[in-house]
Design a protein around this motif. Structure first.
Motif, PDB file in Angstrom:
ATOM      1  N   PRO A 122      -3.075   1.212  -3.654  1.00  0.00           N
ATOM      2  CA  PRO A 122      -3.923   0.072  -2.585  1.00  0.00           C
ATOM      3  C   PRO A 122      -4.768  -1.254  -3.302  1.00  0.00           C
ATOM      4  N   ARG A 161       1.169  -1.248  -0.073  1.00  0.00           N
ATOM      5  CA  ARG A 161       0.219  -0.324  -0.455  1.00  0.00           C
ATOM      6  C   ARG A 161       0.784   1.122   0.503  1.00  0.00           C
ATOM      7  N   SER A 163      -4.955   4.525   1.597  1.00  0.00           N
ATOM      8  CA  SER A 163      -5.707   3.534   0.838  1.00  0.00           C
ATOM      9  C   SER A 163      -7.038   3.836   0.585  1.00  0.00           C
TER      10      SER A 163
END
Length: 236
Positions: free
Chosen positions: A122, A117, A162
């Motif tokens: 993400p 991430r 994210s």
């Protein structure tokens, strides 16, 4: 480089050996004093930090990092795995958590996910190359993975980024907690709904003028949340 901070020598040896076998450069430390002394001249890619430590505990160390504006990725270890421990860790800015006892393979998977991430996109979220999204006083740069507010950079953890990236790439679309977990953390993640609520609360504190009356990340009662770029109140 991964630092493992835990006062249990057997756990340090087990985790350190496994992570080295997985190709990580690992340093094992036994308390917060050692951690903060080493941070003065070196910086890892991620810290695995035990909640319960002699002297200052892991939460105290994490709080000091975040208060100093340091977004260094942290995976928190909790001895009991109770919901309150997980929630407090996330509230203080942990990127992920893992309850003891655990399999080293699971810890390695959590570390991989957090680093992925941080360095890539993400998990499960479509990423527009060079995307910059403005809303209110906020500017989220998806490529640089930065949040700017009134021309000032804001400290944001990989987990918070994210989640915010998942929101801004699905504007006006109500997202259930389960869908948000999938978008922000990847399919199959075992994050529970309460932990997602905590992460949403942290994102609101970053981007909302008044987090108690959110304009951009609005609640969809009985379902989840929706991102409203212009802050217009949504009918419920």
């Amino acid at each position: 480089m991964v630092w493992v901070v835990d006062d249990d020598p057997e756990l340090r040896k087990m985790v350190g050996t496994y992570l080295i076998d997985q190709g990580y450069d690992v340093r094992c430390l036994c308390d917060v004093k050692q951690l903060e002394a080493r941070l003065e001249f070196q910086r890892p890619d991620l810290i695995v930090l035990d909640l319960m430590l002699p002297g200052d505990d892991g939460l105290t160390a994490l709080r000091r990092l975040r208060d100093a504006g340091d977004d260094l990725p942290v995976v928190m270890l909790t001895a009991r795995g109770e919901a309150v421990d997980r929630i407090i860790g996330l509230e203080q800015g942990a990127d992920d958590y893992l309850a003891k006892p655990f399999l080293p393979r699971e810890l390695s998977a959590r570390i991989d996910a957090v680093l992925r991430r941080r360095s890539a996109v993400p998990a499960g979220t479509p990423m527009a190359e060079g995307g910059r999204i403005s809303f209110g006083d906020n500017l989220l740069d998806l490529s640089a993975r930065t949040l700017i507010q009134n021309e000032h950079p804001i400290v944001i953890t990989s987990g918070e980024f994210s989640l915010l990236a998942a929101f801004v790439q699905h504007p006006h679309r109500p997202l259930s907690r389960e869908r948000l977990i999938e978008l922000a953390r990847g399919p199959g993640c075992e994050t529970d709904s309460r932990s997602m609520d905590v992460q949403v609360s942290r994102v609101r504190k970053l981007v909302e003028p008044d987090p108690t009356r959110p304009r951009y990340v609005q609640t969809v009662w009985g379902y989840g949340y929706v991102f409203v770029p212009d802050g217009t109140p949504r009918s419920r």
